[in-house]
Design a protein around this motif. Structure first.
Motif, short mmCIF file in Angstrom:
data_model
loop_
_atom_site.label_atom_id
_atom_site.label_comp_id
_atom_site.label_asym_id
_atom_site.label_seq_id
_atom_site.Cartn_x
_atom_site.Cartn_y
_atom_site.Cartn_z
N LEU A 180 73.21 -21.55 12.81
CA LEU A 180 73.07 -20.59 11.92
C LEU A 180 71.79 -20.54 12.09
CD1 LEU A 180 74.39 -19.07 9.74
CD2 LEU A 180 73.54 -20.62 7.70
N VAL A 181 71.13 -21.10 12.23
CA VAL A 181 68.92 -21.42 12.22
C VAL A 181 68.68 -20.71 13.46
CG1 VAL A 181 66.75 -22.49 12.57
CG2 VAL A 181 68.44 -23.36 10.57
N LEU A 182 69.61 -20.76 14.78
CA LEU A 182 69.31 -20.51 15.62
C LEU A 182 69.75 -18.80 15.60
CD1 LEU A 182 70.33 -22.82 18.18
CD2 LEU A 182 67.77 -22.25 17.84
N ALA A 183 70.49 -17.86 15.15
CA ALA A 183 70.89 -16.78 14.80
C ALA A 183 70.23 -16.01 13.79
CB ALA A 183 72.14 -16.67 14.72
N GLY A 184 69.37 -16.79 12.74
CA GLY A 184 69.09 -16.16 11.76
C GLY A 184 67.59 -15.99 12.35
N GLU A 185 66.39 -16.94 13.15
CA GLU A 185 65.85 -16.80 14.31
C GLU A 185 65.92 -15.60 14.92
OE1 GLU A 185 62.50 -18.45 12.28
OE2 GLU A 185 64.11 -18.93 11.26
N GLN A 186 66.65 -15.47 15.26
CA GLN A 186 66.86 -14.24 16.99
C GLN A 186 66.56 -12.77 15.90
OE1 GLN A 186 67.07 -14.98 20.40
NE2 GLN A 186 66.97 -13.41 20.16
N ALA A 187 67.43 -13.34 14.73
CA ALA A 187 67.95 -11.74 13.93
C ALA A 187 65.93 -11.63 13.76
CB ALA A 187 68.25 -11.80 13.04
N LYS A 188 65.12 -12.25 13.15
CA LYS A 188 64.05 -12.40 13.13
C LYS A 188 62.96 -11.59 14.00
CE LYS A 188 63.64 -15.30 8.90
NZ LYS A 188 63.33 -16.78 8.64
N VAL A 189 63.23 -12.37 14.98
CA VAL A 189 62.89 -11.73 16.18
C VAL A 189 63.27 -10.74 16.88
CG1 VAL A 189 62.93 -12.18 19.34
CG2 VAL A 189 62.24 -13.56 17.52
N GLU A 190 64.17 -10.08 16.77
CA GLU A 190 64.49 -8.94 17.31
C GLU A 190 64.00 -7.12 16.22
OE1 GLU A 190 66.35 -8.78 20.12
OE2 GLU A 190 66.69 -10.43 20.02
N GLN A 191 64.32 -7.79 15.22
CA GLN A 191 63.17 -7.01 14.02
C GLN A 191 61.84 -6.83 14.66
OE1 GLN A 191 65.23 -5.07 12.27
NE2 GLN A 191 66.79 -6.07 12.78
N LEU A 192 61.60 -7.41 15.12
CA LEU A 192 59.94 -7.52 15.40
C LEU A 192 59.91 -7.16 16.87
CD1 LEU A 192 56.63 -8.05 14.76
CD2 LEU A 192 57.80 -10.14 16.27
N GLU A 193 60.87 -7.08 17.95
CA GLU A 193 60.70 -6.97 18.88
C GLU A 193 60.78 -4.73 18.21
OE1 GLU A 193 61.88 -9.74 21.78
OE2 GLU A 193 63.55 -9.25 20.82
N ILE A 194 62.11 -4.51 17.66
CA ILE A 194 62.72 -3.85 17.69
C ILE A 194 61.14 -2.58 16.86
CG2 ILE A 194 63.83 -1.40 15.74
CD1 ILE A 194 66.21 -3.84 16.61
N ILE A 195 60.97 -2.75 16.36
CA ILE A 195 59.36 -1.83 15.66
C ILE A 195 58.63 -1.87 15.82
CG2 ILE A 195 58.80 -4.11 13.90
CD1 ILE A 195 59.36 -0.65 12.55
N THR A 196 58.28 -3.22 17.18
CA THR A 196 56.91 -2.71 17.98
C THR A 196 57.35 -1.43 19.02
OG1 THR A 196 56.58 -4.99 17.86
CG2 THR A 196 55.70 -3.82 19.29
N TYR A 197 58.98 -1.72 19.39
CA TYR A 197 58.88 -0.86 20.73
C TYR A 197 59.05 0.57 20.33
CZ TYR A 197 60.12 -4.92 24.81
OH TYR A 197 59.61 -5.63 25.08
N ARG A 198 59.84 0.78 19.16
CA ARG A 198 59.19 2.15 18.47
C ARG A 198 58.18 2.87 17.50
NH1 ARG A 198 63.69 1.00 13.57
NH2 ARG A 198 66.34 1.32 15.31
N GLY A 199 57.31 1.43 18.04
CA GLY A 199 55.92 2.70 17.85
C GLY A 199 55.36 2.57 19.09
N LEU A 200 55.79 1.72 20.14
CA LEU A 200 55.12 1.71 20.98
C LEU A 200 55.41 3.25 21.98
CD1 LEU A 200 55.33 -2.00 23.07
CD2 LEU A 200 53.24 0.10 22.44
N ILE A 201 56.79 3.32 21.78
CA ILE A 201 57.44 4.66 22.13
C ILE A 201 56.18 5.87 21.46
CG2 ILE A 201 59.36 5.96 22.16
CD1 ILE A 201 60.69 3.71 22.67
N LYS A 202 56.85 5.34 20.23
CA LYS A 202 55.49 7.00 19.75
C LYS A 202 54.88 7.63 20.36
CE LYS A 202 58.52 8.63 15.94
NZ LYS A 202 59.36 9.33 16.37
N GLY A 203 53.92 6.09 21.12
CA GLY A 203 52.51 6.09 21.11
C GLY A 203 52.25 6.60 22.88
#
Length: 184
Positions: free
Chosen positions: A110-133
């Protein structure tokens, strides 16, 4: 406040390309950190579906790193990691939670899934910003590479979110209950 002297090799950002390269270096660092963390997560995971999801995402992360290297190459730059404090913090917090829950494999999953979910959100927002750039810089080839990474991150996030309720129920049904866990 962070001092630039704490970041050797980091130069001032004076234009959009400098900003883009700095942020690209940050996600390059993050993806490398997350790749190492996922390899450990795979070892700790006991749940077959979670283990399979992590294994598939390890291969995707390796491809994402190659895509980022290709972005650097397209810009005629050497790939350079810029320390991503957010990624380092997520990895550190995840490691602590795994250690603290190591007596119960269902809670670890459960911890691993929760931490992976946090990582994915950071990556998603970062890639969206990079795409705009990249769009602002008129770099269509780069946009395509970054969109591939974004799509994989979004798909992984969705799969994790679909799996988390099952992991929670399994943790509850196998003695994972305590006063703190019942409210979650």
């Amino acid at each position: 406040m962070v001092q630039l002297s704490e970041r050797p090799g980091t130069k001032k950002i004076t234009n959009l390309q400098d900003k883009f390269l700095y942020e690209l270096g940050g996600i390059f660092d993050a993806e490398n950190r997350f790749l190492e963390a996922q390899q450990l997560m795979w070892q700790y995971s006991q749940h077959p579906e979670l283990k399979s999801l992590i294994e598939a995402h390890i291969r995707e992360t390796e491809q994402q790193i190659r895509n980022i290297e290709q972005v650097f190459s397209t810009l005629k730059q050497q790939p350079q990691r810029v320390t991503c404090d957010a990624a380092a913090g997520l990895v550190s917090d995840g490691q602590k939670l795994v250690l603290l829950s190591s007596d119960n494999p269902k809670i670890v999953d459960l911890v691993l899934a929760g931490e992976q979910a946090k990582v994915e959100q950071l990556e998603i927002i970062t890639y969206r910003g990079l795409i705009k750039g990249a769009e602002q810089l008129g770099q269509n080839e780069i946009v395509q590479l970054l969109q591939q990474n974004l799509q994989q991150e979004e798909q992984t996030a969705q799969k994790i979110e679909q799996l988390k309720p099952r992991l929670l129920e399994e943790a509850r049904s196998t003695g994972g209950k305590s006063g703190a866990n019942r409210s979650r």
